[in-house]
Scaffold this motif. Structure first.
Motif, PDB file in Angstrom:
ATOM      1  N   SER A  60       0.826  -1.200   0.000  1.00  0.00           N
ATOM      2  CA  SER A  60       0.000   0.000   0.000  1.00  0.00           C
ATOM      3  C   SER A  60       0.862   1.251   0.000  1.00  0.00           C
ATOM      4  O   SER A  60       0.621   2.194  -0.758  1.00  0.00           O
ATOM      5  CB  SER A  60      -0.922  -0.011   1.216  1.00  0.00           C
ATOM      6  N   GLU A  61       1.905   1.256   0.840  1.00  0.00           N
ATOM      7  CA  GLU A  61       2.814   2.402   0.890  1.00  0.00           C
ATOM      8  C   GLU A  61       3.556   2.549  -0.437  1.00  0.00           C
ATOM      9  O   GLU A  61       3.729   3.664  -0.936  1.00  0.00           O
ATOM     10  CB  GLU A  61       3.808   2.245   2.037  1.00  0.00           C
ATOM     11  N   SER A  62       3.979   1.447  -0.999  1.00  0.00           N
ATOM     12  CA  SER A  62       4.681   1.491  -2.286  1.00  0.00           C
ATOM     13  C   SER A  62       3.769   2.048  -3.380  1.00  0.00           C
ATOM     14  O   SER A  62       4.205   2.847  -4.213  1.00  0.00           O
ATOM     15  CB  SER A  62       5.162   0.106  -2.687  1.00  0.00           C
ATOM     16  N   ALA A  63       2.515   1.628  -3.366  1.00  0.00           N
ATOM     17  CA  ALA A  63       1.565   2.123  -4.361  1.00  0.00           C
ATOM     18  C   ALA A  63       1.331   3.626  -4.184  1.00  0.00           C
ATOM     19  O   ALA A  63       1.273   4.372  -5.170  1.00  0.00           O
ATOM     20  CB  ALA A  63       0.236   1.367  -4.252  1.00  0.00           C
ATOM     21  N   LYS A  64       1.209   4.071  -2.943  1.00  0.00           N
ATOM     22  CA  LYS A  64       1.024   5.503  -2.687  1.00  0.00           C
ATOM     23  C   LYS A  64       2.241   6.295  -3.167  1.00  0.00           C
ATOM     24  O   LYS A  64       2.095   7.351  -3.790  1.00  0.00           O
ATOM     25  CB  LYS A  64       0.800   5.764  -1.195  1.00  0.00           C
ATOM     26  N   ASN A  65       3.436   5.780  -2.873  1.00  0.00           N
ATOM     27  CA  ASN A  65       4.655   6.465  -3.316  1.00  0.00           C
ATOM     28  C   ASN A  65       4.746   6.503  -4.834  1.00  0.00           C
ATOM     29  O   ASN A  65       5.117   7.527  -5.414  1.00  0.00           O
ATOM     30  CB  ASN A  65       5.899   5.791  -2.730  1.00  0.00           C
ATOM     31  N   ALA A  66       4.410   5.389  -5.466  1.00  0.00           N
ATOM     32  CA  ALA A  66       4.451   5.337  -6.931  1.00  0.00           C
ATOM     33  C   ALA A  66       3.446   6.319  -7.534  1.00  0.00           C
ATOM     34  O   ALA A  66       3.754   7.019  -8.506  1.00  0.00           O
ATOM     35  CB  ALA A  66       4.163   3.915  -7.425  1.00  0.00           C
ATOM     36  N   LYS A  67       2.261   6.388  -6.939  1.00  0.00           N
ATOM     37  CA  LYS A  67       1.239   7.320  -7.424  1.00  0.00           C
ATOM     38  C   LYS A  67       1.724   8.752  -7.267  1.00  0.00           C
ATOM     39  O   LYS A  67       1.589   9.568  -8.182  1.00  0.00           O
ATOM     40  CB  LYS A  67      -0.069   7.109  -6.655  1.00  0.00           C
ATOM     41  N   HIS A  68       2.293   9.065  -6.095  1.00  0.00           N
ATOM     42  CA  HIS A  68       2.795  10.420  -5.845  1.00  0.00           C
ATOM     43  C   HIS A  68       3.902  10.767  -6.839  1.00  0.00           C
ATOM     44  O   HIS A  68       3.916  11.866  -7.409  1.00  0.00           O
ATOM     45  CB  HIS A  68       3.309  10.530  -4.403  1.00  0.00           C
ATOM     46  N   ASN A  69       4.834   9.841  -7.056  1.00  0.00           N
ATOM     47  CA  ASN A  69       5.928  10.073  -8.006  1.00  0.00           C
ATOM     48  C   ASN A  69       5.391  10.280  -9.423  1.00  0.00           C
ATOM     49  O   ASN A  69       5.855  11.156 -10.151  1.00  0.00           O
ATOM     50  CB  ASN A  69       6.927   8.921  -7.983  1.00  0.00           C
ATOM     51  N   PHE A  70       4.418   9.464  -9.810  1.00  0.00           N
ATOM     52  CA  PHE A  70       3.818   9.595 -11.135  1.00  0.00           C
ATOM     53  C   PHE A  70       3.151  10.951 -11.303  1.00  0.00           C
ATOM     54  O   PHE A  70       3.338  11.629 -12.313  1.00  0.00           O
ATOM     55  CB  PHE A  70       2.794   8.474 -11.376  1.00  0.00           C
ATOM     56  N   GLU A  71       2.364  11.357 -10.291  1.00  0.00           N
ATOM     57  CA  GLU A  71       1.672  12.644 -10.365  1.00  0.00           C
ATOM     58  C   GLU A  71       2.672  13.795 -10.416  1.00  0.00           C
ATOM     59  O   GLU A  71       2.482  14.760 -11.151  1.00  0.00           O
ATOM     60  CB  GLU A  71       0.718  12.801  -9.182  1.00  0.00           C
ATOM     61  N   SER A  72       3.743  13.675  -9.647  1.00  0.00           N
ATOM     62  CA  SER A  72       4.776  14.704  -9.642  1.00  0.00           C
ATOM     63  C   SER A  72       5.434  14.814 -11.019  1.00  0.00           C
ATOM     64  O   SER A  72       5.601  15.912 -11.557  1.00  0.00           O
ATOM     65  CB  SER A  72       5.820  14.381  -8.576  1.00  0.00           C
ATOM     66  N   LYS A  73       5.817  13.678 -11.585  1.00  0.00           N
ATOM     67  CA  LYS A  73       6.440  13.671 -12.916  1.00  0.00           C
ATOM     68  C   LYS A  73       5.470  14.191 -13.974  1.00  0.00           C
ATOM     69  O   LYS A  73       5.863  14.927 -14.882  1.00  0.00           O
ATOM     70  CB  LYS A  73       6.900  12.263 -13.305  1.00  0.00           C
TER      71      LYS A  73
END
Length: 124
Positions: A60-73
């Motif tokens: 869940s944390e990994s998915a949240k981080n990946a989502k945040h990174n994707f949105e940032s990029k």
């Protein structure tokens, strides 16, 4: 993720082997052995539940981080594209103004030539 799957498989396999060996070499009565097996099964279940919970939390944390990174990029890319589009539009507007000026000059020269021709024709 593959390591987690291997860990879970090893945990379950180890519990099953331990239970089997315990049954074969148990010097106690059947009832006592069943109680011990039940207790060990509960311990194994608790360990497995804990492992599943930790893995779920980690995913869940990994998915949240990946989502945040994707949105940032994505925001960075869109911002960059927006600036580039603004630069392109500015350049095109500049070129359009140059073309308008050249067109106006051409029309003015054309009018002068036309008036010169009319004047020559009128004199002749």
């Amino acid at each position: 993720m593959a390591n987690t799957g291997n860990t879970l498989l090893a945990l379950i396999t180890g519990a099953a082997i331990g239970a089997g060996v315990g049954l074969l070499y148990a010097p106690e009565k059947g009832e006592d052995t069943r109680k011990k097996l039940s207790k060990e099964a509960k311990k194994a279940k608790n360990r497995l539940d804990k492992q599943v919970s930790e893995t779920s939390k980690h995913l869940s944390e990994s998915a949240k981080n990946a989502k945040h990174n994707f949105e940032s990029k994505l925001d960075e890319t869109l911002s960059s594209a927006s600036y580039k589009a603004d630069d392109i539009l500015s350049a095109m507007e500049g070129k359009l103004e140059e073309l308008r000026a050249k067109n106006a000059k051409f029309h003015a020269e054309s009018k002068v030539d036309e008036l010169k021709n009319k004047a020559k024709n009128a004199i002749s």
